[in-house]
Design a protein around this motif. Structure first.
Motif, PDB file in Angstrom:
ATOM      1  N   VAL A   1      77.476 123.790  20.260  1.00  0.00           N
ATOM      2  CA  VAL A   1      78.329 124.459  21.248  1.00  0.00           C
ATOM      3  C   VAL A   1      79.031 125.629  20.582  1.00  0.00           C
ATOM      4  N   GLU A   2      79.165 126.708  21.330  1.00  0.00           N
ATOM      5  CA  GLU A   2      79.818 127.911  20.818  1.00  0.00           C
ATOM      6  C   GLU A   2      81.047 128.243  21.649  1.00  0.00           C
ATOM      7  N   ARG A   3      82.119 128.613  20.985  1.00  0.00           N
ATOM      8  CA  ARG A   3      83.289 129.161  21.670  1.00  0.00           C
ATOM      9  C   ARG A   3      82.964 130.597  22.062  1.00  0.00           C
ATOM     10  N   VAL A   4      83.124 130.926  23.331  1.00  0.00           N
ATOM     11  CA  VAL A   4      82.787 132.253  23.837  1.00  0.00           C
ATOM     12  C   VAL A   4      84.036 133.126  23.825  1.00  0.00           C
TER      13      VAL A   4
ATOM     14  N   THR B   1      84.902 125.957  31.002  1.00  0.00           N
ATOM     15  CA  THR B   1      86.100 126.794  30.937  1.00  0.00           C
ATOM     16  C   THR B   1      87.315 125.882  30.847  1.00  0.00           C
TER      17      THR B   1
ATOM     18  N   LYS C   1      76.641 119.493  30.885  1.00  0.00           N
ATOM     19  CA  LYS C   1      77.087 120.812  31.317  1.00  0.00           C
ATOM     20  C   LYS C   1      76.736 121.865  30.269  1.00  0.00           C
ATOM     21  N   LYS C   2      76.421 123.062  30.716  1.00  0.00           N
ATOM     22  CA  LYS C   2      75.980 124.129  29.822  1.00  0.00           C
ATOM     23  C   LYS C   2      77.071 125.155  29.542  1.00  0.00           C
ATOM     24  N   SER C   3      78.070 125.227  30.395  1.00  0.00           N
ATOM     25  CA  SER C   3      79.192 126.139  30.164  1.00  0.00           C
ATOM     26  C   SER C   3      80.464 125.468  30.660  1.00  0.00           C
TER      27      SER C   3
ATOM     28  N   ASP D   1      86.574 129.684  26.881  1.00  0.00           N
ATOM     29  CA  ASP D   1      85.240 129.391  27.393  1.00  0.00           C
ATOM     30  C   ASP D   1      84.345 128.866  26.278  1.00  0.00           C
TER      31      ASP D   1
ATOM     32  N   ARG E   1      79.998 127.520  25.593  1.00  0.00           N
ATOM     33  CA  ARG E   1      78.656 127.398  26.128  1.00  0.00           C
ATOM     34  C   ARG E   1      77.798 126.596  25.166  1.00  0.00           C
ATOM     35  N   VAL E   2      76.862 125.851  25.729  1.00  0.00           N
ATOM     36  CA  VAL E   2      75.932 125.059  24.928  1.00  0.00           C
ATOM     37  C   VAL E   2      74.790 125.948  24.470  1.00  0.00           C
TER      38      VAL E   2
END
Length: 236
Positions: free
Chosen positions: A181-184, A147, A143-145, A160, A162-163
């Motif tokens: 991975v980043e926390r949005v 929630t 998965k790329k995003s 959220d 996102r990769v």
């Protein structure tokens, strides 16, 4: 110093399959650039005799320490938290959180510091530790995003992720192929930056985490050694 690892689980959650979970143990070096020395951290996942799983995190640095533990139980295609404990002492304000999840009554009860907590919850909500298993599973699934939703203080909050792509991480056990991975976050509301790296070849074990606070304070943990399902983690 540990907020970077405390996240959430989705309102419309993607299933976390208990059969896919593998026990692990990982030790890390912990660096806080504002302090003159490094600390240590350890993260473990263990299956209990009653079929539940216990996820633990411990960190210490100078006179500061942090302990966190989540007990989860498989329920069909997801994992449900049974209890959550968090304790921080030393630098900054001390904090203790204890939560119990009552799925028959669909509520979580407990204490956050001295404040009583009683919240309604829906199936799929997790605590601020057990989200990590869901995140690892979602990254492993490609998965790329993502929630997530979590019990956070006196509310259920949403986060959220996102990769960002693949990246090699240099660790004490060698170079590890990882997914970054980043926390949005909304930068107008929260300037904190959180980045995580999960090992592709080791059941997406967390190998590195970096968090930069809005005041510029930088905290990082890096894998020192670990094992997944009894096998020692090795890089190239």
């Amino acid at each position: 110093m540990r907020r970077a690892l405390l996240f959430a689980f989705a309102l419309f959650t993607l299933p976390v399959h208990a059969a896919d979970l593998k026990p692990f143990t990982a030790s890390y070096t912990a660096d806080w650039k504002q302090l003159p020395m490094s600390g240590t951290a350890q993260r473990t996942l263990e299956k209990q005799p009653d079929g539940s799983w216990k996820l633990s995190f411990e960190a210490s640095m100078m006179l500061a320490s942090l302990n966190e533990e989540s007990v989860l139980r498989p329920d069909k295609d997801i994992l449900q938290p049974v209890s959550y404990h968090f304790e921080r002492s030393g630098l900054g304000k001390s904090k203790v959180v204890d939560l119990d999840f009552d799925w028959n009554e669909k509520q979580v009860i407990g204490k956050d510091r001295n404040d009583a907590i009683r919240l309604p919850i829906n199936r799929g909500v997790l605590d601020k530790s057990s989200y990590q298993l869901a995140l690892q599973q979602d990254v492993a699934a490609g998965k790329k995003s993502m929630t997530y939703q979590v019990v956070d203080g006196d509310e259920v909050d949403t986060y959220d992720f996102r990769v960002l792509g693949e990246e090699k991480v240099d660790t004490k056990v060698g170079q590890i192929d990882a997914i970054k991975v980043e926390r949005v976050r909304d930068p107008t509301q929260n300037a904190r930056i959180t980045l995580l790296w999960f090992a592709k070849d080791w059941s997406y074990l967390l190998v590195r985490l970096q968090q930069v606070e809005k005041d510029g304070k930088d905290y990082q943990i890096m894998l020192q050694e670990g094992s997944v399902d009894g096998k020692a983690v090795k890089g190239s």
